[in-house]
Design a protein around this motif. Structure first.
Motif, short mmCIF file in Angstrom:
data_model
loop_
_atom_site.label_atom_id
_atom_site.label_comp_id
_atom_site.label_asym_id
_atom_site.label_seq_id
_atom_site.Cartn_x
_atom_site.Cartn_y
_atom_site.Cartn_z
N MET A 1 0.85 -1.17 0.00
CA MET A 1 0.00 0.00 0.00
C MET A 1 0.90 1.24 0.00
O MET A 1 1.88 1.30 0.73
CB MET A 1 -0.92 0.00 1.22
CG MET A 1 -1.84 1.18 1.26
SD MET A 1 -3.20 1.06 2.44
CE MET A 1 -2.36 1.25 3.97
N THR A 3 0.99 5.50 0.38
CA THR A 3 0.34 6.73 0.79
C THR A 3 1.18 7.87 0.26
O THR A 3 2.37 7.97 0.57
CB THR A 3 0.21 6.81 2.32
OG1 THR A 3 -0.56 5.70 2.77
CG2 THR A 3 -0.48 8.11 2.75
N TRP A 83 -7.41 -1.21 -7.81
CA TRP A 83 -7.35 -0.67 -6.44
C TRP A 83 -8.44 -1.25 -5.56
O TRP A 83 -9.55 -1.49 -5.99
CB TRP A 83 -7.48 0.85 -6.45
CG TRP A 83 -6.55 1.54 -7.40
CD1 TRP A 83 -6.90 2.37 -8.42
CD2 TRP A 83 -5.13 1.47 -7.43
NE1 TRP A 83 -5.78 2.81 -9.08
CE2 TRP A 83 -4.67 2.27 -8.49
CE3 TRP A 83 -4.17 0.79 -6.67
CZ2 TRP A 83 -3.32 2.43 -8.80
CZ3 TRP A 83 -2.83 0.95 -6.97
CH2 TRP A 83 -2.42 1.75 -8.02
N GLY A 85 -9.24 -2.20 -0.95
CA GLY A 85 -8.91 -1.89 0.44
C GLY A 85 -9.17 -0.45 0.81
O GLY A 85 -10.28 0.05 0.69
N SER A 87 -8.03 2.31 -0.58
CA SER A 87 -7.72 3.25 -1.65
C SER A 87 -8.68 4.43 -1.68
O SER A 87 -9.87 4.29 -1.39
CB SER A 87 -7.75 2.55 -3.01
OG SER A 87 -6.71 1.63 -3.12
N ASP A 110 -3.99 1.04 -2.59
CA ASP A 110 -3.91 -0.29 -2.02
C ASP A 110 -4.27 -1.27 -3.14
O ASP A 110 -5.45 -1.39 -3.51
CB ASP A 110 -4.90 -0.39 -0.85
CG ASP A 110 -4.77 -1.65 -0.04
OD1 ASP A 110 -3.90 -2.49 -0.37
OD2 ASP A 110 -5.53 -1.80 0.93
N LYS A 112 -5.28 -4.39 -5.26
CA LYS A 112 -6.11 -5.54 -4.93
C LYS A 112 -5.68 -6.79 -5.70
O LYS A 112 -6.19 -7.86 -5.46
CB LYS A 112 -7.59 -5.24 -5.16
CG LYS A 112 -8.05 -5.22 -6.60
CD LYS A 112 -9.55 -5.01 -6.63
CE LYS A 112 -10.16 -5.35 -7.96
NZ LYS A 112 -11.61 -5.17 -7.96
N ARG A 117 -0.78 -4.00 -6.97
CA ARG A 117 0.33 -3.93 -6.02
C ARG A 117 1.58 -3.37 -6.70
O ARG A 117 2.29 -2.54 -6.11
CB ARG A 117 0.59 -5.30 -5.41
CG ARG A 117 -0.50 -5.69 -4.40
CD ARG A 117 -0.17 -6.94 -3.61
NE ARG A 117 -0.14 -8.14 -4.43
CZ ARG A 117 -1.19 -8.86 -4.79
NH1 ARG A 117 -2.41 -8.48 -4.40
NH2 ARG A 117 -1.06 -9.94 -5.52
N GLY A 120 0.94 0.35 -7.29
CA GLY A 120 1.02 1.04 -6.00
C GLY A 120 2.45 1.25 -5.57
O GLY A 120 2.82 2.33 -5.10
#
Length: 161
Positions: A1, A3, A83, A85, A87, A110, A112, A117, A120
């Motif tokens: 994930m 940010t 994406w 979770g 996101s 995040d 999926k 992944r 991200g």
């Protein structure tokens, strides 16, 4: 994930920025380059929320927009081909005494699936600059949109000169 966090000062007010952010009409990609018109679909819209699918380049997500707080807009990913979770995006606006507005954006990606992944990870590292450039372009486009809004349309004779 991943940010990712951006902050930028703008001459646009929070109301002007929110108006651009929640304009789901044709030409949205002029304000937000990662939202191609071909992907754009508004499923539902109310006074302070919208359920919208948008994306570009083979990546799409369905987002729940909530702008019930005039100083904050929250976009929650409800479905996507990459994406999941946690996101989404959160825009926070802070008015400054000099008439400018600080726009603070947090993007959570995040993945999926394997593609999500990998994307991200890329966005959280080397791709951060791409997202930052897209954010800068959006701020400039919203500022330009609002500077034109106060001017009358040019007279035909002005266009011929």
């Amino acid at each position: 994930m991943s940010t990712i966090h951006f902050r930028r000062k703008t001459t646009a007010t929070s109301e002007q920025y929110v108006a651009g952010l929640t304009d789901f009409g044709p030409g949205r990609s002029k304000l937000f380059g990662n939202s191609a018109d071909a992907y754009l679909k508004v499923h539902q819209r109310g006074d302070s929320f919208a359920d919208v699918t948008e994306g570009s380049g083979g990546i799409w997500e369905r987002l729940h927009y909530d702008w019930s707080d005039p100083e904050r807009v929250v976009l929650t990913t409800t479905d996507s081909n990459v994406w999941g979770g946690a996101s989404g995006h959160t825009y926070t606006f802070t008015r400054k005494p000099d008439g400018t507005t600080d726009v603070d954006v947090v993007v959570i990606r995040d993945g999926k699936n394997l593609m999500g992944r990998l994307l991200g990870f890329m966005l959280g590292t080397v791709g951060k600059g791409v997202l930052e450039k897209a954010f800068e372009n959006s701020v400039k486009a919203i500022e330009a949109r609002n500077s034109r809004a106060g001017r009358p349309d040019p007279d035909i004779s002005e266009l011929a000169a």
